[in-house]
Design an enzyme around this catalytic site. Sequence first.
Site: not given
Lengths: 468, 468
Positions: B48, B75, B315
Amino acid sequence: MGAKQRMVVIGGDAAGMSAASRARRMRAPDELEITAFERGRFTSYSACGIPYWVGGEVDERDQLIARTPEEHRRRGIDLRMRTEVTEIDLDRQCVRTRDLDDEDGAQERWHGFDHLVIATGARPLRPPLPGIDAPGVHGVQSLDDGQELLDRLEERRVRHAVVVGAGYIGVEMAEAFCHRGIHVTVLERAEQPMNTLDPDMGALVHEAMNGNGIETVTGAEVTEVLTGTDGAVRGVATAKGEYPADVVVLGLGVRPETGLARDAGLPLGESGGLLTDLAMRVRGQENVWAGGDCVEVLDLVSGRERYIPLGTHANKHGQVIGRNVGGGFATFPGVVGTAVSRVCDLEIARTGLLEAQAREVGLQYVAVTIRSTSRAGYYPRAAPMHVKMLAERRTGRLLGVQIVGREGAGKRVDIAAVALTAGMTVEQITALDLGYAPPFSPVWDPVLVAARKAAGAVAEDAREADGG
Amino acid sequence: MGAKQRMVVIGGDAAGMSAASRARRMRAPDELEITAFERGRFTSYSACGIPYWVGGEVDERDQLIARTPEEHRRRGIDLRMRTEVTEIDLDRQCVRTRDLDDEDGAQERWHGFDHLVIATGARPLRPPLPGIDAPGVHGVQSLDDGQELLDRLEERRVRHAVVVGAGYIGVEMAEAFCHRGIHVTVLERAEQPMNTLDPDMGALVHEAMNGNGIETVTGAEVTEVLTGTDGAVRGVATAKGEYPADVVVLGLGVRPETGLARDAGLPLGESGGLLTDLAMRVRGQENVWAGGDCVEVLDLVSGRERYIPLGTHANKHGQVIGRNVGGGFATFPGVVGTAVSRVCDLEIARTGLLEAQAREVGLQYVAVTIRSTSRAGYYPRAAPMHVKMLAERRTGRLLGVQIVGREGAGKRVDIAAVALTAGMTVEQITALDLGYAPPFSPVWDPVLVAARKAAGAVAEDAREADGG
């Protein structure tokens, strides 16, 4: 409605004149006669706009007037200006009035009503301090107050202003002085400005105000207004010291103007505001209505009546009363305690309960605070914003939101206001489909970020409680 | 969870990597092994944001990247970049991959999974027109697309740009060219730009775009991309005429990238998007999950599955999938169709159903449009804003809101988005306690003004229907 009815309105501002106008649109003059009494010189004006007029952002007083007496009269409302209602006689169903411009002061009349609307508004708090009535000490409640203050700013060279009280009116007036290039000191008795926020959020406001050149002194209770040899204000004394002032503005809040109602035996709440039912009928009365800054409102989150004087409520009350008097039906279901304000480039908003308010009504809660940005982090002018969120323990029901940020932060409180009204949990809020594009929001809106953290805290709290 | 589980993720952007990250936070590597395959060179970036990068408002490509491959690996996610998944074998519970940087192209591997996450995203529509593959014709779907377009803008002297399609991406790209001082023409097949709005609201956008120097031609279906002697684009032909272009951007929308899923026999909706349950599990599967731009979402207002690719949904999907794969529980309840966009100083927003969408699902409605201002009318920079509101006949349930205005207009759509989620009626909306202060809103927020008019229209409609 059968025979011609008489509607009498006490107070010519938002609530009263909205009620009169709405009723007039529903019923023609041959069905409903409408008489409104206003003590002052103005009707239907935006008191909330006064700080911006004083600050020079709004040019003319008349811009703040939504509808003049003449406009109301053209619409078929018999409006009596400079006329004070001095007594309500419920047994005889009439009110006594006095013409304030009648020099004898003796000209009193009785007016009968079939429907009475009490919209007497509020009066500013004015503590009985030495010097409080000195020239240069101003309220900012009415257009007349605003005009007097502006006159003083033009007559004299005002270099120092002191604002007493750092609530909404106080910080807005501080900004107004800033705009005019006048050094301003805000004195606040509490430990933080904005006691409509929790202290930790108020501290953010404190910091920003000082950063913007608004000297903000907290824990500073005013003990005296100091006057000069001319009798006019020259400063303000507090336990923390003295502050020079060519002008002082009182921003200590307001109390409901309900002397008339009390004398008539009408029911008042703890704050002194009138108590009404959902249709805005005074409790226990058939044909007496009340709205605006003289009533208490139901806080939907705590279930308590609270005194929250605000133009937006007053306008809604007026609509509801007008519709009901006009033979329709409407209710004012209550509020959730939403407020938004701006001081310099800081936006401050809240809705629902503060921590202390939640405790007061026996609610247990988890509280979280997050820091995010008003726009996508990579987008120009993305400004930091802080969101604090309270959720009920175990149920996760949203209890309140406070926001301190910059451009684009304040009106986000509306998301929480609607969610509170709907009784949503913070978990439900995490799934809300809010508007997203980089100039408007990060991909997770700050309110959603707060809700995610609050939902996590609710779950963690429940786990610990069950494990304990 | 017993023995060590294997989570395989296809697609390294929002949905896929959110799922991986969330699952990783819930389960240590000795409990859950997480492998993610990404075809491209980037992970977790904001598509976006591409128009603002191209327009020069965002300086660096890397600002659009929320998390790099290296950060994901640190991670504890085994991330394989430039690796394409070429087949899903549900019987054997494994996927086949191909290393795109392997020059032979022969190196294929199988990877077993206990949980599979399909997050393959979308591909831009690219109609099979003559010249469509000429140099100078660009998509803006990926960071690579954006880089190619920027390279072209730097290599050549680009004076004229044509944007094909006046949806969100189209108008945002038009603004980007404006920012760079490039003359831009937007060609739209429909009668108005922004077919995510009703035509009457789209007309307001049309007018504003032209007013801002963005030539916007509607009813202009592209028939051919014209090329010069060097083979590069030189213009675009439509039935309405030819438009010169040194560069062409396709903003025709996207389709779900679900070839793999279809080949594996997984259920697709009408749009070609994957169908999932509320937990984001692919329908009929135990351990196959899907999210982001490759799935259809439940529209809570119409009860239909729709294809609404949007980073904010992706998300959320990722969070829900990650939590479920990690042994927790979460759902994605659906959307209400909220979107907000900006073109120059115009803010455009919508939520809920358009008129055509309401009719399509058999709903009857009343529609009203109001014009108000973003701030109190007397306050500086009070800008006009238009609000259109649809309410169901008889019940008065809110069905949709469209907003076209300027600063402060767009995000007001969130009020309606929450109200839609809560199933509120327009009458209930009139009583909402929204934030009010002159710099933020008129005393009646424009959304409340629209709700009052809509409530009146619902009542009037019911009266007429009953009287008929």
